[in-house]
Design a protein around this motif. Structure first.
Motif, PDB file in Angstrom:
ATOM      1  N   SER A  12       5.784   2.636  -2.859  1.00 32.66           N
ATOM      2  CA  SER A  12       4.490   2.224  -3.383  1.00 32.66           C
ATOM      3  C   SER A  12       3.619   3.435  -3.706  1.00 32.66           C
ATOM      4  CB  SER A  12       3.765   1.320  -2.384  1.00 32.66           C
ATOM      5  OG  SER A  12       4.427   0.083  -2.255  1.00 32.66           O
ATOM      6  N   PHE A  13       3.653   4.448  -2.830  1.00 30.57           N
ATOM      7  CA  PHE A  13       2.867   5.645  -3.105  1.00 30.57           C
ATOM      8  C   PHE A  13       3.397   6.351  -4.350  1.00 30.57           C
ATOM      9  CE2 PHE A  13       1.934  10.191  -2.634  1.00 30.57           C
ATOM     10  CZ  PHE A  13       0.555  10.146  -2.481  1.00 30.57           C
ATOM     11  N   ALA A  14       4.736   6.437  -4.447  1.00 34.91           N
ATOM     12  CA  ALA A  14       5.332   7.053  -5.631  1.00 34.91           C
ATOM     13  C   ALA A  14       4.950   6.286  -6.893  1.00 34.91           C
ATOM     14  CB  ALA A  14       6.846   7.109  -5.470  1.00 34.91           C
ATOM     15  N   SER A  15       4.891   4.955  -6.799  1.00 34.47           N
ATOM     16  CA  SER A  15       4.529   4.135  -7.946  1.00 34.47           C
ATOM     17  C   SER A  15       3.063   4.340  -8.326  1.00 34.47           C
ATOM     18  CB  SER A  15       4.782   2.659  -7.621  1.00 34.47           C
ATOM     19  OG  SER A  15       4.350   1.841  -8.675  1.00 34.47           O
ATOM     20  N   ILE A  16       2.209   4.515  -7.316  1.00 32.61           N
ATOM     21  CA  ILE A  16       0.778   4.698  -7.595  1.00 32.61           C
ATOM     22  C   ILE A  16       0.545   5.964  -8.414  1.00 32.61           C
ATOM     23  CG2 ILE A  16      -1.463   5.243  -6.532  1.00 32.61           C
ATOM     24  CD1 ILE A  16      -0.619   3.397  -4.200  1.00 32.61           C
ATOM     25  N   VAL A  74      -8.310   5.753   1.001  1.00 36.54           N
ATOM     26  CA  VAL A  74      -7.309   6.374   1.864  1.00 36.54           C
ATOM     27  C   VAL A  74      -7.718   6.183   3.319  1.00 36.54           C
ATOM     28  CG1 VAL A  74      -6.142   8.527   2.505  1.00 36.54           C
ATOM     29  CG2 VAL A  74      -6.712   8.075   0.109  1.00 36.54           C
ATOM     30  N   SER A  75      -6.770   5.737   4.125  1.00 37.97           N
ATOM     31  CA  SER A  75      -6.970   5.627   5.566  1.00 37.97           C
ATOM     32  C   SER A  75      -5.977   6.585   6.226  1.00 37.97           C
ATOM     33  CB  SER A  75      -6.728   4.193   6.033  1.00 37.97           C
ATOM     34  OG  SER A  75      -6.883   4.095   7.431  1.00 37.97           O
ATOM     35  N   GLU A 106       0.836  -1.187   0.000  1.00 38.22           N
ATOM     36  CA  GLU A 106       0.000   0.000   0.000  1.00 38.22           C
ATOM     37  C   GLU A 106       0.879   1.248   0.000  1.00 38.22           C
ATOM     38  OE1 GLU A 106      -2.612  -0.219   3.331  1.00 38.22           O
ATOM     39  OE2 GLU A 106      -4.111  -1.367   2.221  1.00 38.22           O
ATOM     40  N   GLY A 107       0.342   2.277  -0.617  1.00 38.16           N
ATOM     41  CA  GLY A 107       1.074   3.548  -0.602  1.00 38.16           C
ATOM     42  C   GLY A 107       0.992   4.210   0.759  1.00 38.16           C
ATOM     43  N   PHE A 133      -2.423   5.900   4.444  1.00 38.43           N
ATOM     44  CA  PHE A 133      -2.195   4.753   3.561  1.00 38.43           C
ATOM     45  C   PHE A 133      -3.185   4.846   2.393  1.00 38.43           C
ATOM     46  CE2 PHE A 133      -0.357   3.218   7.479  1.00 38.43           C
ATOM     47  CZ  PHE A 133       0.755   2.510   7.052  1.00 38.43           C
ATOM     48  N   SER A 134      -2.681   4.614   1.185  1.00 38.12           N
ATOM     49  CA  SER A 134      -3.523   4.663  -0.021  1.00 38.12           C
ATOM     50  C   SER A 134      -3.537   3.291  -0.685  1.00 38.12           C
ATOM     51  CB  SER A 134      -2.998   5.709  -1.004  1.00 38.12           C
ATOM     52  OG  SER A 134      -3.046   7.002  -0.435  1.00 38.12           O
TER      53      SER A 134
END
Length: 428
Positions: free
Chosen positions: A62-66, A121-122, A45-46, A137-138
């Motif tokens: 992971s966030f950067a990849s999303i 998104v949490s 997870e991002g 977390f995304s």
């Protein structure tokens, strides 16, 4: 002095121990921070951290990849560049997180290539001393939403097939309790969608209370619940006094473990088929009767000749039924043709027994009563011997050996205008 020196030394030792403990705690905290960092770096997870003004302070790969950016690019950006919702909506979400401490919501992230990506998104409000920030977390929802959309489309297709088919379909529990019926069933019976749900199918009001229906439906349910396919035929009653013959087929539905979880009952309207079968049976019965009549006519032909002469050649074995038929046909023919002479030719009869001989005598007597003469032809030696042997009295009956001689005899009498002794022709 010694006491002061001892106290100082003791304090020095305690301080050294405290420093050692502090170093150990710092090292332990560092390891924990490193583990946390590694976990966040490896998380699928991002993860990103926002300042209270929305600046991106940190993020994992992971966030950067999303969102399609490098981490170094993201650390110079504002969350508004990633989450392109109106500023007042973004501010409202931050206010809600501050008030509640945490919030889970669905939004969209703007990818570097311009695509919008649905994400869940949490986010949490984190306080560390005087510092506050948001951690989040995304999780991309593209695949999940695609599956949900595919599931909705599949359900829509199923519902269309379920409701629009011409079959009467019901879903049951393995005990036969009604869960749902399709629109065809509801439209015909006039039942409301919720009517009968949770009740055994055999208690539904649209069976008309016909005897034996409950037993047949129960037997179908029990057979299907055992894993076999079952069927029975019933009459279903609809609105306006309508009725339909239903060929009901029931089969089990099993889950992945092989357990029976549902029964599906499919009813086929066979009303027209059954009506056609009845009509076909009636037509077949008519054809059989017509064929029998034709066969009777062919087996006992009555041939009219000139000058009031009828010829009835008898062929094959004669039984009681056929004898009665030929007698009836003969008498009707004499009256209809106003015949004066009837030639019964027995050349084609292989066996003349007492019953047949008696029938010929009765035929002769009946014809005589109608005012006509009977000439018996085709009487060979064996037939004559048989008739004499069984005591048949042929007195008063003209018997000749062949049909040809019988015709000559009849034509001769016709020319002479002679009639049998004492016999009178009925009907003038």
């Amino acid at each position: 002095m010694a006491t002061d020196h001892d106290s100082i030394e003791r304090l020095r030792v305690e301080n050294a121990g405290l420093r050692k403990e502090i170093d150990r705690l710092h090292e332990q905290l560092g390891r924990r921070e490193e583990r946390t960092r590694l976990i966040l770096q490896a998380a699928v997870e991002g993860f990103h951290v926002l300042g209270m003004n929305g600046e991106i302070l940190d993020c994992n790969p992971s966030f950067a990849s999303i969102v399609g950016y490098d981490r170094s690019e993201l650390l110079t950006m504002h969350i508004g560049q990633i989450d392109p919702q109106p500023p007042h909506e973004a501010a409202a979400i931050m206010d809600e997180i501050r008030a509640k401490g945490a919030l889970r919501f669905i939004t969209r992230h703007l990818h570097k290539d311009g695509r919008l990506i649905d994400v869940e998104v949490s986010s949490h409000l984190v306080r560390s001393g005087d510092e506050q920030f948001f951690s989040a977390f995304s999780r991309p929802l593209t695949e999940q939403l695609r599956r949900e959309q595919a599931l909705r489309e599949s359900e829509q297709k199923f519902r269309a097939i379920f409701d629009e088919t011409s079959m009467f379909i019901s879903l049951l529990t393995p005990r036969g309790e009604l869960l749902e019926s399709n629109r065809t069933m509801a439209d015909f019976t006039g039942a409301r969608p919720e009517q009968g749900r949770g009740e055994p199918l055999w208690r539904a009001p649209f069976w008309g209370g016909a005897p034996g229906v409950e037993e047949r439906l129960k037997a179908c349910v029990e057979e299907a619940a055992s894993g076999a396919r079952a069927s029975c035929e019933l009459e279903i009653h609809g609105t306006g006094g309508r009725m339909a013959a239903l060929d009901l087929k029931m089969k089990p539905i099993v889950d992945a473990s092989g357990e029976i979880v549902l029964l599906i009952a499919e009813g086929y309207d066979v009303t027209e088929l059954r009506r056609a079968e009845v009509e076909r049976a009636a037509l077949q019965e008519q054809m059989i009767h017509a064929q029998e009549a034709t066969i009777r006519e062919l087996s006992t032909p009555l041939i009219p000749l000139d000058a009031g002469i009828l010829v009835m050649p008898l062929v094959g074995r004669l039984d009681r039924v056929r004898i009665e038929q030929l007698l009836e046909r003969l008498l009707h023919g004499v009256v209809a043709q106003r015949a004066a002479t009837v030639i019964l030719d027995v050349t084609g009869v292989p066996v003349v027994d007492a019953e047949i001989a008696d029938a010929l005598i009765r035929a002769t007597q009946a014809v005589n009563l109608l005012g006509a003469e009977v000439i018996l032809t085709g009487v060979g030696p064996e037939v004559a011997q048989t008739m004499v042997g069984i005591g048949i009295d042929l007195q008063g009956i003209a018997t000749l050996s062949s049909l040809q001689s019988g015709l000559h005899h009849a034509l001769g009498r016709s020319r002479r205008g002679s009639r049998p002794g004492g016999a009178r022709r009925r009907g003038g």
